[in-house]
Design a protein around this motif. Structure first.
Motif, PDB file in Angstrom:
ATOM      1  N   PHE A  40     -47.946  -4.959 -41.462  1.00  0.00           N
ATOM      2  CA  PHE A  40     -49.219  -5.161 -40.540  1.00  0.00           C
ATOM      3  C   PHE A  40     -50.456  -5.076 -41.212  1.00  0.00           C
ATOM      4  N   GLU A  41     -50.504  -4.119 -42.050  1.00  0.00           N
ATOM      5  CA  GLU A  41     -51.859  -3.903 -42.973  1.00  0.00           C
ATOM      6  C   GLU A  41     -51.911  -5.428 -43.888  1.00  0.00           C
ATOM      7  N   PHE A  42     -50.703  -6.194 -44.420  1.00  0.00           N
ATOM      8  CA  PHE A  42     -50.885  -7.308 -45.117  1.00  0.00           C
ATOM      9  C   PHE A  42     -51.175  -8.340 -43.975  1.00  0.00           C
ATOM     10  N   LEU A  43     -50.581  -8.357 -42.850  1.00  0.00           N
ATOM     11  CA  LEU A  43     -50.935  -9.481 -41.693  1.00  0.00           C
ATOM     12  C   LEU A  43     -52.481  -9.134 -41.555  1.00  0.00           C
ATOM     13  N   ASP A  44     -52.954  -8.096 -41.335  1.00  0.00           N
ATOM     14  CA  ASP A  44     -54.515  -7.904 -41.173  1.00  0.00           C
ATOM     15  C   ASP A  44     -55.325  -8.693 -42.355  1.00  0.00           C
ATOM     16  N   ASP A  57     -38.213 -20.961 -35.186  1.00  0.00           N
ATOM     17  CA  ASP A  57     -37.098 -20.890 -33.902  1.00  0.00           C
ATOM     18  C   ASP A  57     -36.664 -19.566 -33.993  1.00  0.00           C
ATOM     19  N   LYS A  58     -36.803 -18.645 -35.330  1.00  0.00           N
ATOM     20  CA  LYS A  58     -36.205 -17.284 -35.394  1.00  0.00           C
ATOM     21  C   LYS A  58     -37.120 -16.455 -34.774  1.00  0.00           C
ATOM     22  N   VAL A  59     -38.388 -16.469 -35.070  1.00  0.00           N
ATOM     23  CA  VAL A  59     -39.592 -15.698 -34.468  1.00  0.00           C
ATOM     24  C   VAL A  59     -39.437 -15.963 -32.967  1.00  0.00           C
ATOM     25  N   ILE A  60     -39.528 -17.056 -32.512  1.00  0.00           N
ATOM     26  CA  ILE A  60     -39.268 -17.421 -30.968  1.00  0.00           C
ATOM     27  C   ILE A  60     -38.260 -16.381 -30.531  1.00  0.00           C
ATOM     28  N   GLY A  61     -37.111 -16.551 -31.020  1.00  0.00           N
ATOM     29  CA  GLY A  61     -35.990 -15.776 -30.489  1.00  0.00           C
ATOM     30  C   GLY A  61     -36.106 -14.356 -30.432  1.00  0.00           C
ATOM     31  N   PHE A  62     -37.065 -13.627 -31.170  1.00  0.00           N
ATOM     32  CA  PHE A  62     -37.245 -12.231 -31.067  1.00  0.00           C
ATOM     33  C   PHE A  62     -37.969 -11.712 -29.950  1.00  0.00           C
ATOM     34  N   GLY A  63     -38.653 -12.871 -28.941  1.00  0.00           N
ATOM     35  CA  GLY A  63     -39.327 -12.548 -27.843  1.00  0.00           C
ATOM     36  C   GLY A  63     -40.849 -12.390 -27.992  1.00  0.00           C
ATOM     37  N   GLU A  64     -41.509 -12.579 -26.807  1.00  0.00           N
ATOM     38  CA  GLU A  64     -42.983 -12.621 -26.780  1.00  0.00           C
ATOM     39  C   GLU A  64     -43.504 -11.368 -27.572  1.00  0.00           C
ATOM     40  N   GLU A  65     -42.894 -10.283 -26.953  1.00  0.00           N
ATOM     41  CA  GLU A  65     -43.603  -8.812 -27.640  1.00  0.00           C
ATOM     42  C   GLU A  65     -43.163  -8.728 -29.280  1.00  0.00           C
ATOM     43  N   ASN A  66     -42.845  -9.551 -29.878  1.00  0.00           N
ATOM     44  CA  ASN A  66     -42.586  -9.700 -31.237  1.00  0.00           C
ATOM     45  C   ASN A  66     -43.668 -10.896 -32.169  1.00  0.00           C
ATOM     46  N   TRP A  67     -44.310 -11.602 -31.040  1.00  0.00           N
ATOM     47  CA  TRP A  67     -45.447 -12.425 -31.748  1.00  0.00           C
ATOM     48  C   TRP A  67     -46.831 -11.662 -32.008  1.00  0.00           C
ATOM     49  N   HIS A  68     -46.762 -11.409 -33.363  1.00  0.00           N
ATOM     50  CA  HIS A  68     -47.510 -10.507 -34.016  1.00  0.00           C
ATOM     51  C   HIS A  68     -49.013 -11.115 -34.475  1.00  0.00           C
ATOM     52  N   TYR A  69     -49.151 -12.341 -34.405  1.00  0.00           N
ATOM     53  CA  TYR A  69     -50.128 -13.125 -34.946  1.00  0.00           C
ATOM     54  C   TYR A  69     -51.396 -13.075 -34.338  1.00  0.00           C
ATOM     55  N   GLY A  70     -51.827 -12.583 -33.138  1.00  0.00           N
ATOM     56  CA  GLY A  70     -52.890 -12.582 -32.472  1.00  0.00           C
ATOM     57  C   GLY A  70     -53.443 -13.896 -32.368  1.00  0.00           C
ATOM     58  N   ASP A  71     -54.822 -14.006 -32.665  1.00  0.00           N
ATOM     59  CA  ASP A  71     -55.537 -15.036 -32.813  1.00  0.00           C
ATOM     60  C   ASP A  71     -55.795 -15.809 -34.077  1.00  0.00           C
ATOM     61  N   ARG A  72     -55.201 -15.390 -34.873  1.00  0.00           N
ATOM     62  CA  ARG A  72     -55.117 -15.973 -36.281  1.00  0.00           C
ATOM     63  C   ARG A  72     -54.321 -17.279 -36.089  1.00  0.00           C
ATOM     64  N   HIS A 109     -57.039 -16.866 -46.602  1.00  0.00           N
ATOM     65  CA  HIS A 109     -55.796 -16.353 -47.174  1.00  0.00           C
ATOM     66  C   HIS A 109     -54.473 -16.762 -46.389  1.00  0.00           C
ATOM     67  N   VAL A 110     -53.338 -17.174 -46.831  1.00  0.00           N
ATOM     68  CA  VAL A 110     -52.499 -17.697 -45.909  1.00  0.00           C
ATOM     69  C   VAL A 110     -51.113 -16.841 -46.385  1.00  0.00           C
ATOM     70  N   TYR A 111     -50.550 -16.641 -45.284  1.00  0.00           N
ATOM     71  CA  TYR A 111     -49.334 -16.054 -45.288  1.00  0.00           C
ATOM     72  C   TYR A 111     -47.838 -17.209 -44.929  1.00  0.00           C
ATOM     73  N   PRO A 112     -47.472 -17.780 -46.199  1.00  0.00           N
ATOM     74  CA  PRO A 112     -46.450 -18.713 -45.820  1.00  0.00           C
ATOM     75  C   PRO A 112     -45.203 -18.075 -45.638  1.00  0.00           C
ATOM     76  N   ASP A 113     -44.195 -18.261 -44.614  1.00  0.00           N
ATOM     77  CA  ASP A 113     -43.201 -17.566 -44.183  1.00  0.00           C
ATOM     78  C   ASP A 113     -41.993 -18.408 -43.878  1.00  0.00           C
ATOM     79  N   GLY A 114     -41.012 -18.242 -44.383  1.00  0.00           N
ATOM     80  CA  GLY A 114     -39.751 -18.997 -44.460  1.00  0.00           C
ATOM     81  C   GLY A 114     -39.057 -19.698 -45.679  1.00  0.00           C
ATOM     82  N   GLY A 115     -37.898 -19.427 -45.945  1.00  0.00           N
ATOM     83  CA  GLY A 115     -37.419 -19.865 -47.218  1.00  0.00           C
ATOM     84  C   GLY A 115     -37.800 -21.195 -47.818  1.00  0.00           C
ATOM     85  N   ARG A 116     -37.438 -22.153 -46.961  1.00  0.00           N
ATOM     86  CA  ARG A 116     -37.804 -23.681 -47.440  1.00  0.00           C
ATOM     87  C   ARG A 116     -39.227 -23.822 -47.532  1.00  0.00           C
TER      88      ARG A 116
END
Length: 176
Positions: A40-44, A57-72, A109-116
């Motif tokens: 979360f410090e990194f995400l900030d 698709d994986k993130v969506i599957g974790f549910g709305e409560e795990n959408w940690h991206y806010g307004d970015r 500053h970009v956070y690229p997420d996901g293997g491919r």
């Protein structure tokens, strides 16, 4: 203007980010013992999160409560996701379109997420830093964080930390 990109990701000791069936329970179950490991410090510190379709698709599957991206700004690099699939995300069809749009938006500053996606960023020379949390497990096969590379990617080790739960966190800067 151009952005920097930092990969923040967990792997098994043998370098896998998911099993062949995309399962990451081996990571999440161990990660619960370690806590959030500075995520979360990194995400900030980032103003845009870009993910690939499988990660989305994986993130969506974790549910709305795990959408940690806010307004970015959140983008998905995908040739198959409908452009209006989710009002929270901007769908990009190509790496060139993604880079152009992020530069137009003034993203720093970009956070690229996901293997491919990480591999695409690497191939494009767009990764500046890695923060890799290594789980205390060997899983033997699966999706590797790094695929085949056309050339070496020289790295400078910045820090090594015991972040709990048996995890080691390694921070590297890409030497360009």
């Amino acid at each position: 203007m151009t952005f920097t990109a930092t990969v923040f990701i967990g792997t098994s000791l043998d370098g896998y980010i998911a099993r062949l069936d995309d399962d990451i329970e081996w990571l999440t179950s161990r990660g619960e013992k370690a806590g959030e490991m500075g995520f979360f410090e990194f995400l900030d510190s980032v103003d845009a999160v870009i993910m690939g379709r499988n990660t989305y698709d994986k993130v969506i599957g974790f549910g709305e409560e795990n959408w940690h991206y806010g307004d970015r700004h959140v983008g998905v690099l995908s040739t198959t996701l409908a452009e209006d699939a989710d009002p929270r995300v901007h769908v990009y069809r190509t790496m060139d379109d993604l880079v152009t749009d992020l530069d137009k938006r003034g993203i720093k500053h970009v956070y690229p997420d996901g293997g491919r996606l990480v591999q695409s960023f690497l191939h494009a020379g767009r990764v500046d830093r890695f923060i890799i949390s290594v789980a205390p497990v060997l899983i033997g096969s699966g999706h590797r964080l790094f695929g085949d590379l056309a050339q070496d990617v020289p790295l400078r080790l910045d820090t090594v930390a015991d972040v709990g739960g048996g995890f080691a966190q390694l921070s590297y800067t890409v030497e360009k």
